[in-house]
Design an enzyme around this catalytic site. Sequence first.
Site, PDB file in Angstrom:
ATOM      1  N   ILE A  62       1.045  -2.914  10.189  1.00 17.45           N
ATOM      2  CA  ILE A  62       0.410  -3.385   8.916  1.00 17.45           C
ATOM      3  C   ILE A  62       1.477  -4.237   8.261  1.00 17.45           C
ATOM      4  CG2 ILE A  62      -0.291  -2.650   6.720  1.00 17.45           C
ATOM      5  CD1 ILE A  62      -1.653  -0.323   8.187  1.00 17.45           C
ATOM      6  N   ARG A  72      13.911   2.970   9.874  1.00 17.15           N
ATOM      7  CA  ARG A  72      14.742   3.538  10.641  1.00 17.15           C
ATOM      8  C   ARG A  72      15.478   2.689  11.730  1.00 17.15           C
ATOM      9  NH1 ARG A  72      11.590   9.084  11.686  1.00 17.15           N
ATOM     10  NH2 ARG A  72      10.175   7.490  12.186  1.00 17.15           N
ATOM     11  N   ILE A 122      -0.020   0.479  -0.269  1.00 16.81           N
ATOM     12  CA  ILE A 122      -1.138   0.626   0.902  1.00 16.81           C
ATOM     13  C   ILE A 122      -1.060   1.597   1.913  1.00 16.81           C
ATOM     14  CG2 ILE A 122      -2.121  -1.791   0.744  1.00 16.81           C
ATOM     15  CD1 ILE A 122      -0.082  -0.740   3.504  1.00 16.81           C
ATOM     16  N   ARG A 176       0.282   5.803   1.416  1.00 16.30           N
ATOM     17  CA  ARG A 176      -0.326   7.037   0.864  1.00 16.30           C
ATOM     18  C   ARG A 176       0.130   7.351  -0.447  1.00 16.30           C
ATOM     19  NH1 ARG A 176      -3.606   6.563   4.281  1.00 16.30           N
ATOM     20  NH2 ARG A 176      -4.023   7.931   5.898  1.00 16.30           N
ATOM     21  N   HIS A 202      -9.047   3.196  -2.223  1.00 14.77           N
ATOM     22  CA  HIS A 202      -8.351   3.165  -1.053  1.00 14.77           C
ATOM     23  C   HIS A 202      -9.442   2.617  -0.074  1.00 14.77           C
ATOM     24  CE1 HIS A 202      -6.320   6.170   2.197  1.00 14.77           C
ATOM     25  NE2 HIS A 202      -6.458   4.776   2.628  1.00 14.77           N
ATOM     26  N   SER A 227      -8.980   0.097   4.937  1.00 12.97           N
ATOM     27  CA  SER A 227      -9.529  -0.259   6.344  1.00 12.97           C
ATOM     28  C   SER A 227     -11.127  -0.341   6.142  1.00 12.97           C
ATOM     29  CB  SER A 227      -9.177   0.828   7.096  1.00 12.97           C
ATOM     30  OG  SER A 227      -9.895   1.937   6.957  1.00 12.97           O
TER      31      SER A 227
HETATM   32  O1  LIG Z   1      -6.327   4.763   8.505  1.00 17.56           O
HETATM   33  C1  LIG Z   1      -5.524   5.050   7.551  1.00 17.56           C
HETATM   34  O2  LIG Z   1      -4.686   5.914   7.488  1.00 17.56           O
HETATM   35  C2  LIG Z   1      -6.041   4.528   6.205  1.00 17.56           C
HETATM   36  O3  LIG Z   1      -5.623   5.012   5.112  1.00 17.56           O
HETATM   37  C3  LIG Z   1      -6.921   3.269   6.105  1.00 17.56           C
HETATM   38  O4  LIG Z   1      -7.259   2.972   4.936  1.00 17.56           O
END
Ligand SMILES: O=C(O)C(=O)CO
Length: 325
Positions: free
Chosen positions: A162, A183, A240, A242, A290, A293
């Site tokens: 990503i 890392r 984008i 968590r 959220h 995707s």
């Molecule tokens: O696939 C994931 O982990 C997502 O949060 C996609 O939005």
Amino acid sequence: MALKRVLIVNKTFPTAGLELLKKEVEAVVLPYLEYESDSMPTIKNTITSGFDGLIWNTKHRLTGEILDLAGPRLKAVTAMASGIDQIDTDELKKRGLPLGNTPKVLDDAVADIAVGLLIGAARRFKEAAKELESGDWKYGVQWMLGQDIVNSTVGIVGLGGIGQAIVRRLKGFDVAKFIYSGRTDKKEAIDLGATRVPLEQLLKESDYVILACPLSKETKHIINEEALKMMKKTSVLVNIGRGGLIDQTALYNALRNGEIFAAGLDVTTPEPISRDDPIVTLPNCYIMPHLGSATIETRNAMAKISAKNILLALNGKPMICPVLL
Ligand SMILES: O=C(O)C(=O)CO
């Protein structure tokens, strides 16, 4: 021989994946979304009836308790997501259960949302839309001024698929410098023209800080009060990954006190976030529910991969996207 059984715990599983499953197994889809009160009790009740595979397409946590309820018949688990922070991987490992996920196919869609959030936060879309709707523009040369992307330094925390897709997109915006933290050195960084730096340096130098790393014990609250204080007053933070990557109270204070310019978030703590949550009320915090995707093609591809992960594992073969436990 009786058909193998696969449990899908959230009703929104796309037909593209369901059709693949139905060719080989009995697929049971539970009729709830994670935030409906019957969701978890129904998962717990149903899973005791015996399943060989489990598609964990929910934000609920997959715990040892649920795996115990599933019993020894369960042979494979997959997420329909790239992130696996909702799954207790130690409990799977203890039971020797393979886990799959659905990375890569969502890189482009999530990167699109990251760029959208970056522009929206930097150019004050939320405040501007509010003024437009109120009909009360205060138009003038000093009105609604934002931050440029041209000649900026963009720092990506986590240059995985990503993060790389974000850099490819932002190259078209004449960014001066891409830096990243993580890392290890990424071989793709050479072609992308991105340089690895310590996180502290990234925070200090970046005009845009983009969080594109998974949530883990190591990355929880990677953006806290101290980190926010290192960032430029003019900087924009995009997340984008968590919600848990950010100490949200610290971010609220930093945005409110003008310690950073703005934030664009696709992920929050909790999800769904209340519209009364202080962070939602801030004019310089541009939030999406959220959507990373959430395109038709991407969600279909994720469903197909999760179905294939399970079918392959139930046939004694490696999953397409196995998670190293
Ligand atoms: O696939 C994931 O982990 C997502 O949060 C996609 O939005």
